[in-house]
Design a protein around this motif. Structure first.
Motif, PDB file in Angstrom:
ATOM      1  N   ASN A 117       2.634   2.645  11.644  1.00  0.00           N
ATOM      2  CA  ASN A 117       3.704   1.733  11.222  1.00  0.00           C
ATOM      3  C   ASN A 117       4.933   1.850  12.114  1.00  0.00           C
ATOM      4  OD1 ASN A 117       2.929   0.226   8.677  1.00  0.00           O
ATOM      5  ND2 ASN A 117       2.391   2.293   8.067  1.00  0.00           N
ATOM      6  N   MET A 131       1.673  -6.805  12.193  1.00  0.00           N
ATOM      7  CA  MET A 131       1.786  -5.908  11.041  1.00  0.00           C
ATOM      8  C   MET A 131       0.843  -6.369   9.929  1.00  0.00           C
ATOM      9  SD  MET A 131       3.533  -3.098  10.280  1.00  0.00           S
ATOM     10  CE  MET A 131       5.139  -3.053  11.067  1.00  0.00           C
ATOM     11  N   HIS A 135      -2.418  -4.143   8.583  1.00  0.00           N
ATOM     12  CA  HIS A 135      -2.547  -3.728   7.189  1.00  0.00           C
ATOM     13  C   HIS A 135      -3.698  -4.427   6.479  1.00  0.00           C
ATOM     14  CE1 HIS A 135       0.661  -0.823   6.692  1.00  0.00           C
ATOM     15  NE2 HIS A 135       1.322  -1.522   7.593  1.00  0.00           N
ATOM     16  N   PRO A 324       3.106  -4.530   4.340  1.00  0.00           N
ATOM     17  CA  PRO A 324       3.460  -4.870   5.726  1.00  0.00           C
ATOM     18  C   PRO A 324       4.782  -5.620   5.844  1.00  0.00           C
ATOM     19  CG  PRO A 324       1.538  -6.132   4.972  1.00  0.00           C
ATOM     20  CD  PRO A 324       1.786  -5.061   3.977  1.00  0.00           C
TER      21      PRO A 324
END
Length: 399
Positions: A117, A131, A135, A324
């Motif tokens: 992350n 992102m 995820h 996310p």
């Protein structure tokens, strides 16, 4: 440079897949663990607590260790530590030793989670799509794991499911060596043509990064939000199978409901990307939480197995995009130099939530019944609405 960036992104996606696989395994195994070790809801919930301690140890030292030894070295080391934990668990040892294995796997997974992350949020430009994709791949891992662990739960050698974990984590360590070559995060980003993050004024004056991060109200608000959010996610994934078997007379295939939840999580993180951008990431979170509240009320108040299973999948669908979005929002509102440490701190609170709320659920269930799961989830979702209302929308300044 572009090719190198995609190789790094693919490696981060595999790391998060392994983290998802790890998180999705336990739910279908819980009834078997209670049977094998002759323990109740409260005692078996110690797994969540010990896993949390390991995760907190890793996430809270992430900034220090990666600054000192480099991102590339630490993610490989963390994969090795996780494999130590999986090795302990795969041998079906006495229950205390089995639980200790979760400390090591929790430590390792914290680096895969926080590291992936933080690395992605540190990229320049709009990272919301990447992102969301990363995820979604976490959701694929968490969806596939219950399919496998449900089968292993029926076998005499149920613990061999952790041999799969060892294989996946070993592949992850090899990919990390090839993609990052034991280098620091700044060096890896520069290889893709990205400039190092601009230092804050306090950093130039010699102020410790930890002090700067802890002064940011936005970090603590997002940390508390993720603490509750991950608590909701892991509580559903961990206890919904037990709830369905006990309260809805579900059979041995009830473990697939956990896969349905994580499957919804996966699809939602991709399918709702357009809606996130259309409504706005900050606003859309309120919509998703309200929808999840309504679906949980159906699961609680309608005593039907099929409708409950469908609603659980849709809870995953609308719950999925939230994590996310928050990670991407952290990358937008935090000062660039503090993104890695800030996200590491936020992730550590997520680990605490992943332990505290499932443990509370188990403790309450041991005194009452697992029927307490649904009202607890609804209360937690209501708390999410309140916290998010105070999270800032724009980048905060470090004075």
């Amino acid at each position: 440079m572009r090719r190198k960036g995609w190789i790094q992104f693919a490696t981060l996606c595999w790391s998060i897949y392994v983290a998802g696989w790890n998180d999705g395994t336990l739910g279908p195994l819980l009834p078997r663990l209670q049977e094998v070790y002759h323990v109740g809801y409260a005692v078996v919930s110690l797994i969540f607590i010990v896993n949390c301690v390991g995760f907190l140890t890793g996430a809270s030292t992430y900034l220090y260790l990666t600054d000192r030894f480099g991102f590339g070295k630490m993610v490989v080391f963390a994969s090795v530590v996780a494999m130590v934990g999986f090795s302990l668990e795969s041998s079906a040892p006495p229950f205390p030793v089995y639980v200790v294995g979760y400390y090591f796997s929790g430590f390792g997974m914290s680096f895969l989670d926080a590291g992936s992350n933080a690395f992605l949020a540190s990229l320049s430009g709009d990272t919301s799509t990447k992102m969301g994709i990363m995820h979604a791949i976490y959701g694929v891992g968490a969806m596939c794991a219950p399919l496998v662990s449900t089968q292993f739960a029926r076998f005499r050698r149920w613990s061999f499911v952790y041999l799969v974990h060892i294989g996946l984590t070993l592949i992850n360590a090899v990919l990390e060596i090839l993609a990052f070559r034991f280098k620091s995060q700044e060096d890896c980003l520069q290889e893709t043509g990205q400039l190092p993050p601009e230092k804050t004024k306090e950093s130039e004056e010699g102020v410790n990064k930890y002090k700067q991060i802890f002064r940011l109200r936005a970090v603590h608000l997002m940390a508390f939000f993720i603490f509750t959010y991950v608590g909701v996610e892991v509580t559903i994934g961990g206890w919904i199978v037990t709830y369905v078997i006990t309260e809805r007379s579900g059979g041995p295939n009830s473990g697939y409901i956990s896969s349905g939840f994580f499957g919804g999580l996966t699809v939602g993180r991709i399918a709702l990307l357009w809606l996130n951008k259309k409504i706005g990431e900050w606003r859309v979170i309120f919509l998703y939480i309200l929808i999840c509240l309504g679906l949980e009320l159906v699961v609680w108040l309608v005593p039907d197995l099929l409708s409950g299973a469908i609603c659980v999948s849709f809870v995953g669908f609308f719950l999925g995009p939230i994590f996310p979005i928050v990670m991407n929002h952290a990358g937008m509102v935090l000062p660039p130099e503090l993104i890695s440490g800030g996200i590491g701190w936020i992730a550590s609170f997520g680990a605490a939530g992943a332990a505290v709320f499932p443990f509370i659920t188990g403790a309450i269930a041991s005194r009452t019944s697992i029927a307490s799961l649904q009202p607890l989830l609804i209360a937690m979702m209501g708390l999410l609405l309140v916290i998010w209302a105070f999270v800032p929308r724009a980048r905060v300044d470090v004075k």
